[in-house]
Each structure stands twice: as structure tokens, then as C-alpha cells.
Design a protein around this motif. Structure first.
Motif, mmCIF file in Angstrom:
data_model
loop_
_atom_site.group_PDB
_atom_site.id
_atom_site.type_symbol
_atom_site.label_atom_id
_atom_site.label_comp_id
_atom_site.label_asym_id
_atom_site.label_seq_id
_atom_site.Cartn_x
_atom_site.Cartn_y
_atom_site.Cartn_z
ATOM 1 N N VAL A 91 0.844 -1.196 0.000
ATOM 2 C CA VAL A 91 0.000 0.000 0.000
ATOM 3 C C VAL A 91 0.881 1.249 0.000
ATOM 4 O O VAL A 91 0.652 2.201 -0.755
ATOM 5 C CB VAL A 91 -0.949 0.003 1.225
ATOM 6 C CG1 VAL A 91 -1.636 1.349 1.366
ATOM 7 C CG2 VAL A 91 -1.988 -1.098 1.099
ATOM 8 N N MET A 92 1.913 1.218 0.845
ATOM 9 C CA MET A 92 2.852 2.348 0.896
ATOM 10 C C MET A 92 3.419 2.628 -0.502
ATOM 11 O O MET A 92 3.399 3.760 -0.994
ATOM 12 C CB MET A 92 3.970 2.013 1.893
ATOM 13 C CG MET A 92 5.031 3.074 2.109
ATOM 14 S SD MET A 92 6.330 3.086 0.850
ATOM 15 C CE MET A 92 7.148 1.531 1.173
ATOM 16 N N ILE A 113 0.827 4.153 -2.893
ATOM 17 C CA ILE A 113 0.546 5.566 -2.643
ATOM 18 C C ILE A 113 1.674 6.436 -3.180
ATOM 19 O O ILE A 113 1.438 7.476 -3.784
ATOM 20 C CB ILE A 113 0.340 5.809 -1.129
ATOM 21 C CG1 ILE A 113 -1.016 5.260 -0.716
ATOM 22 C CG2 ILE A 113 0.438 7.299 -0.806
ATOM 23 C CD1 ILE A 113 -1.349 5.462 0.711
ATOM 24 N N TYR A 114 2.909 5.990 -2.983
ATOM 25 C CA TYR A 114 4.050 6.759 -3.469
ATOM 26 C C TYR A 114 4.324 6.499 -4.957
ATOM 27 O O TYR A 114 5.362 6.880 -5.470
ATOM 28 C CB TYR A 114 5.291 6.454 -2.625
ATOM 29 C CG TYR A 114 5.322 7.199 -1.307
ATOM 30 C CD1 TYR A 114 5.621 8.551 -1.273
ATOM 31 C CD2 TYR A 114 5.049 6.562 -0.104
ATOM 32 C CE1 TYR A 114 5.652 9.251 -0.072
ATOM 33 C CE2 TYR A 114 5.079 7.241 1.101
ATOM 34 C CZ TYR A 114 5.391 8.597 1.107
ATOM 35 O OH TYR A 114 5.413 9.284 2.292
ATOM 36 N N ARG A 115 3.389 5.820 -5.605
ATOM 37 C CA ARG A 115 3.466 5.575 -7.048
ATOM 38 C C ARG A 115 4.775 4.942 -7.494
ATOM 39 O O ARG A 115 5.389 5.343 -8.481
ATOM 40 C CB ARG A 115 3.223 6.876 -7.824
ATOM 41 C CG ARG A 115 1.841 7.441 -7.524
ATOM 42 C CD ARG A 115 1.500 8.587 -8.426
ATOM 43 N NE ARG A 115 0.223 9.173 -8.017
ATOM 44 C CZ ARG A 115 -0.209 10.360 -8.399
ATOM 45 N NH1 ARG A 115 0.527 11.094 -9.214
ATOM 46 N NH2 ARG A 115 -1.372 10.810 -7.987
ATOM 47 N N VAL A 116 5.227 3.969 -6.717
ATOM 48 C CA VAL A 116 6.403 3.200 -7.113
ATOM 49 C C VAL A 116 5.983 2.301 -8.277
ATOM 50 O O VAL A 116 4.947 1.641 -8.200
ATOM 51 C CB VAL A 116 6.907 2.345 -5.924
ATOM 52 C CG1 VAL A 116 8.079 1.472 -6.341
ATOM 53 C CG2 VAL A 116 7.298 3.237 -4.752
#
Lengths: 254, 234
Positions: A152-153, A156-159
Motif C-alpha cells: 500500500v505504501m 501511494i508513493y506511485r512506485v
């Protein structure tokens, strides 16, 4: 993890000496080389094996079977294990199959394989069936254990997805892969040698072990056994080395 | 453009959290959402951040925003060094010198000497600092914070809040900060929204006028304000 202090290393040495001592005493009590040769005599027999013309060929035939079996199991396990890790229904579907394979006595598999396959293929088939469940189960567990919060992290950071796979999934499941591979190899070598004993391919440790047994050459049987143990040990060390190299972060936990 | 929630409905199974809920999040300010545990504060952040769909209603201005998120727990990858952890979220971003940017933010949170450490070697407070550095180094316009200070001891918490304000004052982004701790709300929040139990309503909304000096537990103004809010919460 396995960081043995010098004190523990002393105990390891003691344990080896104890094994050798027990063996020596037993051979003296029995008092017959034909039934149980002494350790030093066996060491000589091992030395003789090295000098044997076909030694490299015999051992490498076993190694090639092992690696071939391992490669096929690993590939299958990556595909099916990943699938089972992602999809709960497939996990439920695969579970009974894995349990069945794991619970089937190796000897039944060999007896059937002897009927179904060429002699050269039998040990490889056995190796696959022995190793595959370990690796597959571990990969599936690794994926199921991966912390979804990290994904999820990353989302969100669009990795980018390719980095999520390479930098989160892969490192996350590697400890599981290594432990799976390590157990698979341990059981795998033993299964291959049993396979060779019974299927008698032209070259192979098991084949020559069986030949020696036929002529009641106990020292040779034990000498081949020592070779098998060393082989298994070397591969275990190799896996540990790779593991240590690729899981540096594990050794940086407080 | 500021973010505004319009007529949001959200339920989990039969439990209605939001019913026809609307609120406006002012731009470039720290909005603090203060509410009891389990009132759906985290869900609100997740809906704004686009990781949880609302059942009805719309969130305007959120689509075009880029979000940083400071979670309840640090959420660092244990197998990557601190530097690599930050580098990962910058991968796709048009930033000329990523290492320089990483160094700068690690310096601001006081961890410049720990760039090559692994998260497992750092304390909880240090890891949460890394999460703050990650949020600011990422080129976002909005930072969402989900009770990131809750697990820290009080001294560390006050320290970290000061650090956060120091960075934010130099780099003002829209911040939505969720907490159930009145101290945290009064120190960090500029616009404070007090939430009720679900279905959520905004019980009270005010602009925090405490000065930097007033923001400590011994100050009378701080103390009075805190008590009045505790009364509203109950």
C-alpha cells in the motif's frame, strides 16, 4: 542466524570426535573389517575412490541429476508457489496435492517410476517429487506473509510495478525461498541416491554403492556414503553462502 | 485547488461510518482531525488518498494531487538501507539529483549519519523520522498523516512535532493530520476539526491561534484550550 562463536566451534569439533570415537570403538568390539571397518581404513577407501578412473564421472552424474531435478522443481515451484501465494482458492486446491506427495514413501515413488521411466530418469523424477513440495510451500508462504502495508505504501508513493516486484516481493520472499531450497536439497540428495541404488543407471553414487553392497565390500559402501555426505554438506554450505550474501539486511537486525 | 469532500457515504458491512458527510480541506495548511478511536479517521485519509473507495459522494480536487503518507507505523523496507528506502519512492519522479535531495532531508530530521543503516538498526523514533523525511522528499502537494506519533514516548513525540513544524514552515504543503491526542492536535494543527462517533459529524471546528511559545503543557492558554476540547470530545 547461524553465527557460531569459537566456543560453539569447539563443541562442533567435539561432536565429530565423538562420532569417530564411537565408530572406532564399535569396529574394535566387532573386530572384523568385513563387517565394520575402522574409520582410518574407511578414510583409505575414500582415498582409493578418488583414484578410481571413473570417480569424477560417477559423482558428476549424481550431481547433474540433482541439479536437473532441482532446476525443474524450482521452476515449477516459482510458478505454482507464486500462484498459490496470490490466490487463496488455488492455495486450497494445491495443498492436498502437496501433502499427498510429501506423505508418499519415497520407495513407492521409486517402484512406480521404475515401471514408468528409463533408468536414467528415475532419480531425477524422484528428486523433483522430493524437492518440489518444500520449495513450493515456502514460496507460497513467503508471499502470504508479505506485509500488505508495504505494498500500500509503495502504491501511494506511485512506485512502478516492476520495482514493487523487484524490491518488495522478491526480497520479502527470499528468506522463505532459501529455507525451502535448503530443506529440499537435504532431502533431495538422499532421494536421488536411493533412486540410483534401485534403478542402477550406468554412473551414479547410488549405483556404485549398490555394487559394493553386492560384493559385501562394507568399506566401499561406507566410503561412498562419506562422499554423499560431503556432497550434501558442500551444497548446503554453498546455499548458506549465497543466502548470507543476498540477505545482508537480516544480519543487521538488533 | 483545495480538496473538498461532498456528501460522502461510507459503511463497513452494516456499520455506517459516514453519512452525507462534507468537509473542506484548506490548501497549504495543517488540518488536524481529532476524534475518538474507531471513528473512521483512517478511512477518511484512505479515501482522500484514493486507496479506499467511498460508497457515495465525491472527493473533489484529490485526483490531480500527489500524496505523501506518513503511516501509523514507519513502513520502511527492512531489506533496504535508509537511503535506498527514500530512493525507492523517488524512482519515477522527475528529480535531478536524488541523492542530494535525500541527504538534505535526512539532515533536516537529524539522521544524516544513518543513510547507510538498515531500519532494523534504528529505534522507533528514528524510523518515524525517516518516514517524515520520505514524505517531504517526495514531490507531493499533500501529506496525509495517520497518527504517526502514537507509539512514541512523550518526550520523543514533542521533539518530532517540533521537527515536523520546522520542515513544514520552510516547505508548506497541505497536510491532513489525524489523531485522537489533544496535545498533538494543538501543537500541529492550524485548522482543527473535532469528529464525533460514527456516523461522523464535525462537532466543532476552529482555527488554532496558539503561538509557538504557548505550545507546551505548562502554559495556561494551552491548558484551558485542551480542557475545553476534551469536554467537546466527551
Amino acid at each position: 542466524m547461524k553465527i557460531s562463536s569459537s566456543k560453539n566451534r569447539g563443541y562442533t569439533l567435539l561432536s565429530i570426535l565423538f562420532l569417530l570415537g564411537t565408530w572406532k570403538v564399535a569396529s574394535m568390539l566387532i573386530g572384523s573389517e568385513l563387517i565394520l571397518p575402522a574409520p582410518e581404513q574407511t578414510a583409505l577407501s575414500v582415498g582409493e575412490l578418488f583414484l578410481e578412473q571413473d570417480f569424477i564421472r560417477i559423482v558428476s552424474a549424481t550431481i547433474v541429476r540433482g541439479l536437473l531435478g532441482f532446476a525443474i522443481s524450482f521452476l515449477l515451484a516459482i510458478i505454482l508457489g507464486t500462484w498459490a501465494g496470490i490466490s487463496a482458492p488455488f492455495h486450497a486446491f494445491l495443498q492436498p496435492i502437496l501433502v499427498t506427495i510429501r506423505s508418499t514413501p519415497v520407495i513407492s515413488l521409486i517402484l512406480l517410476a521404475l515401471i514408468w521411466f528409463d533408468v536414467g530418469q528415475v532419480p531425477v523424477f524422484i528428486a523433483i517429487l522430493t524437492m518440489f513440495p518444500f520449495i513450493c510451500t515456502n514460496i507460497a508462504e513467503g508471499i502470504r506473509n508479505l506485509d500488505p502495508k508495504l505494498i500500500v505504501m509503495a502504491r501511494i508513493y506511485r512506485v512502478p510495478t516492476r520495482r514493487i516486484l523487484k524490491d518488495i516481493y522478491l526480497p520479502g520472499i527470499s528468506p522463505f525461498i532459501f529455507s525451502g531450497v535448503s530443506s529440499a536439497m537435504g532431502f533431495g540428495w538422499r532421494a536421488i541416491i536411493i533412486g540410483e541404488v534401485l534403478s542402477q543407471p550406468q554412473y551414479g553414487i547410488g549405483t556404485f554403492m549398490q555394487n559394493a553392497q553386492t560384493y559385501l565390500l562394507v568399506d566401499k559402501v561406507i566410503a561412498w556414503t562419506v562422499i554423499a555426505i560431503v556432497l550434501s554438506y558442500l551444497f548446503d554450505q554453498l546455499i548458506q553462502l549465497i543466502e548470507k550474501y543476498s540477505l545482508t539486511w537480516k544480519y543487521h537486525q538488533p | 485547488m483545495s480538496i473538498s469532500l461532498r456528501h460522502i457515504d461510507k459503511a463497513f458491512n452494516q456499520m455506517v461510518i459516514y453519512r452525507d458527510f462534507s468537509m473542506n480541506i484548506p490548501d497549504k495548511r495543517i488540518s488536524c482531525i481529532l476524534g475518538p478511536s474507531g471513528c473512521g479517521k483512517t478511512s477518511l485519509l484512505n479515501m482522500i488518498g484514493g486507496i479506499l473507495p467511498q460508497d457515495h459522494g465525491s472527493i473533489e480536487g484529490a485526483k490531480e494531487k500527489q500524496f505523501s503518507f506518513i503511516f501509523h507505523e514507519p513502513r520502511l523496507l527492512p531489506w533496504k538501507s535508509i537511503r535506498k528506502n527514500l530512493e525507492l519512492v523517488l524512482d519515477n519522479q522527475p528529480i535531478a539529483n536524488k541523492n542530494q535531495l535525500i541527504d538534505r532531508y535526512l539532515r533536516v530530521v537529524g539522521l544524516e549519519h544513518f543513510a547507510d543503516y538498515y531500519p532494523g538498526q534504528l529505534s522507533g523514533g528514528m524510523k518515524q523520522r525517516v518516514a517524515i523525511a520520505r514524505a517531504f522528499s517526495y514531490p507531493s502537494d499533500t501529506i496525509l498523516m495517520d497518527e504517526p506519533l502514537q507509539t512514541l514516548d512523550p518526550r520523543l513525540k514533542w521533539n518530532l512535532m517540533k521537527t515536523f513544524l520546522k520542515i513544514w514552515n520552510k516547505d508548506k504543503r497541505t497536510v491532513v493530520f489525524v489523531t485522537h491526542d489533544v496535545d498533538e492536535a494543538l501543537v500541529l494543527g492550524e485548522e482543527i476539526f473535532v469528529f464525533s462517533q460514527p456516523p461522523v459529524q464535525i462537532k466543532h471546528q476552529f482555527t488554532n491561534t496558539l503561538s509557538e511559545q504557548d505550545k507546551n503543557n505548562e502554559n495556561q492558554k494551552f491548558f484551558d484550550l485542551k480542557n475545553s476540547i476534551i469536554n467537546i470530545l466527551d
